[in-house]
Design an enzyme around this catalytic site. Sequence first.
Site, PDB file in Angstrom:
ATOM      1  N   HIS A  19       0.941  -1.049   0.090  1.00 34.82           N
ATOM      2  CA  HIS A  19      -0.148   0.052  -0.014  1.00 34.82           C
ATOM      3  C   HIS A  19       0.788   1.243  -0.161  1.00 34.82           C
ATOM      4  O   HIS A  19       1.448   1.580   1.085  1.00 34.82           O
ATOM      5  CB  HIS A  19      -0.702   0.054   1.292  1.00 34.82           C
ATOM      6  N   HIS A  21       1.609   5.411  -1.698  1.00 29.36           N
ATOM      7  CA  HIS A  21       1.261   6.617  -2.728  1.00 29.36           C
ATOM      8  C   HIS A  21       2.706   7.065  -3.149  1.00 29.36           C
ATOM      9  O   HIS A  21       3.357   7.566  -2.580  1.00 29.36           O
ATOM     10  CB  HIS A  21       0.623   7.506  -1.642  1.00 29.36           C
ATOM     11  N   LYS A 105      -9.192  -0.013  -5.995  1.00 29.60           N
ATOM     12  CA  LYS A 105      -9.398   0.579  -4.588  1.00 29.60           C
ATOM     13  C   LYS A 105     -10.684   1.285  -4.474  1.00 29.60           C
ATOM     14  O   LYS A 105     -11.271   1.875  -5.390  1.00 29.60           O
ATOM     15  CB  LYS A 105      -8.142   1.453  -4.465  1.00 29.60           C
ATOM     16  N   HIS A 142     -10.520   1.253   1.599  1.00 27.99           N
ATOM     17  CA  HIS A 142     -10.162   2.137   2.547  1.00 27.99           C
ATOM     18  C   HIS A 142     -11.492   2.440   3.723  1.00 27.99           C
ATOM     19  O   HIS A 142     -12.676   2.567   3.031  1.00 27.99           O
ATOM     20  CB  HIS A 142     -10.155   3.757   2.018  1.00 27.99           C
ATOM     21  N   HIS A 180      -4.738  -0.506   5.706  1.00 28.39           N
ATOM     22  CA  HIS A 180      -4.084   0.143   6.915  1.00 28.39           C
ATOM     23  C   HIS A 180      -5.011   0.160   8.055  1.00 28.39           C
ATOM     24  O   HIS A 180      -5.546   1.291   8.525  1.00 28.39           O
ATOM     25  CB  HIS A 180      -3.826   1.842   6.433  1.00 28.39           C
ATOM     26  N   ASP A 254       1.401   2.857   3.455  1.00 24.48           N
ATOM     27  CA  ASP A 254       0.660   3.960   3.148  1.00 24.48           C
ATOM     28  C   ASP A 254       1.367   5.130   3.372  1.00 24.48           C
ATOM     29  O   ASP A 254       1.011   6.305   3.688  1.00 24.48           O
ATOM     30  CB  ASP A 254      -0.501   3.853   4.269  1.00 24.48           C
TER      31      ASP A 254
HETATM   32  O1  DOR Z   1      -3.178   9.557   5.473  1.00 21.64           O
HETATM   33  C1  DOR Z   1      -3.574   9.235   4.265  1.00 21.64           C
HETATM   34  N1  DOR Z   1      -3.221   9.711   3.312  1.00 21.64           N
HETATM   35  N2  DOR Z   1      -4.580   8.276   4.350  1.00 21.64           N
HETATM   36  C2  DOR Z   1      -5.214   8.284   2.913  1.00 21.64           C
HETATM   37  O2  DOR Z   1      -6.104   7.283   2.890  1.00 21.64           O
HETATM   38  C3  DOR Z   1      -4.916   8.835   1.747  1.00 21.64           C
HETATM   39  C4  DOR Z   1      -3.575   9.386   1.889  1.00 21.64           C
HETATM   40  C5  DOR Z   1      -2.961  10.314   0.929  1.00 21.64           C
HETATM   41  O3  DOR Z   1      -3.227  10.205  -0.181  1.00 21.64           O
HETATM   42  O4  DOR Z   1      -2.242  11.351   1.311  1.00 21.64           O
HETATM   43 ZN    ZN Z   2      -3.323   4.958   1.296  1.00 23.40          ZN
END
Ligand code: DOR
Ligand code: ZN
Length: 357
Positions: A19, A21, A105, A142, A180, A254
Amino acid sequence: MASEQRATELVLRRPDDWHLHLRDGRMLERVLPATARQFARAIVMPNLRPPITTVEAAIAYRERIKSALPAEMNFTPLMTAYLTDSISPHELEHGYQEGVFTAAKLYPANATTNSAAGVSDLSQITAVLERMQAIDMPLLIHGEVTDSDVDVFDREAVFIERHLIPLRRRFPELRVVLEHITTSEAVEYVGDAADPRLAATITPHHLHINRNAMFIGGLRSDFYCLPVVKREQHRQALRKAATSGMSCFFLGTDSAPHPRSGKETSCGCAGIYNAPVALESYATVFEQEGALEKFEAFASLNGPRFYGLAVNSEVITLERRIQQVPRQLGGNNVDPSDELVPFHAGEELGWALKTED
Ligand code: DOR
Ligand code: ZN
């Protein structure tokens, strides 16, 4: 393969991040090497602006990730589709069969960063879920309700009761990852199911901090993420789950970078940037729990098993060495407002990734 406690080195199969970003453009270039030096593969979240809702967009994004990867690094991005009320089952199936989408997702609309185009109500995507179940495509969730009358600290537990339990009754064959997880309710629900089609990822930050961290000495935006960190009893339940060796729990950082200007403002973004020391952060928890021998299962074996992928053939080594984590990550040409504050900023960690040089 994880070696015994008090060992000076920890050798394990190269892990994956289930997971992550990675963002896009300049931010992608900044953050990708931190992940690629540790992890062989990562499930890449689709919550870009605009979100990744088509096979074509996922292919283009995958190409941008590959182009941003330094030449000497080896890393495979696994792409995901962003579910909307109107995404077609055909698009998902096409992407999955072509090997472009590894999973889809589900963001409940407005649950978190760039989720405005998410699913307004699960009833909108019945045909999508039917198709995903039929083709065995994993659904990554999520898991938070967005109802304003539900306390922000209860949103995960309420999601499980109101949505996840009914959803899994309707689609019992669907493979689901509750992403998460942050509560003992989630740990119990996933653990007790003992179903190879249900798993959960656990982040380093939810293992290290409880909700007090956000308020120590003032408002700490670098500890704000979604789902928000919970009470200590939940952190303890997560630590037990992660270090249990149970195959339904695996690594997903995450890691979610936002520049300082996005965090330290009147309405700061949710997200913790933990990629630079993710593995060391997890290793610290496993050592504290006396469970280093379970680390490899969590980091390198359970995820591939769930996704039906081969485990990585290479190994990596963590060495017992004090590592000072920088207070911020900038660079010569980076404006202070653009700096990234990493998780564990200013702290010492007792493990460091060994590099060949
Ligand atoms: O803390 C988070 N940041 N939770 C999420 O679900 C998305 C993520 C983000 O893309 O910044
Ligand atoms: Zn995330």
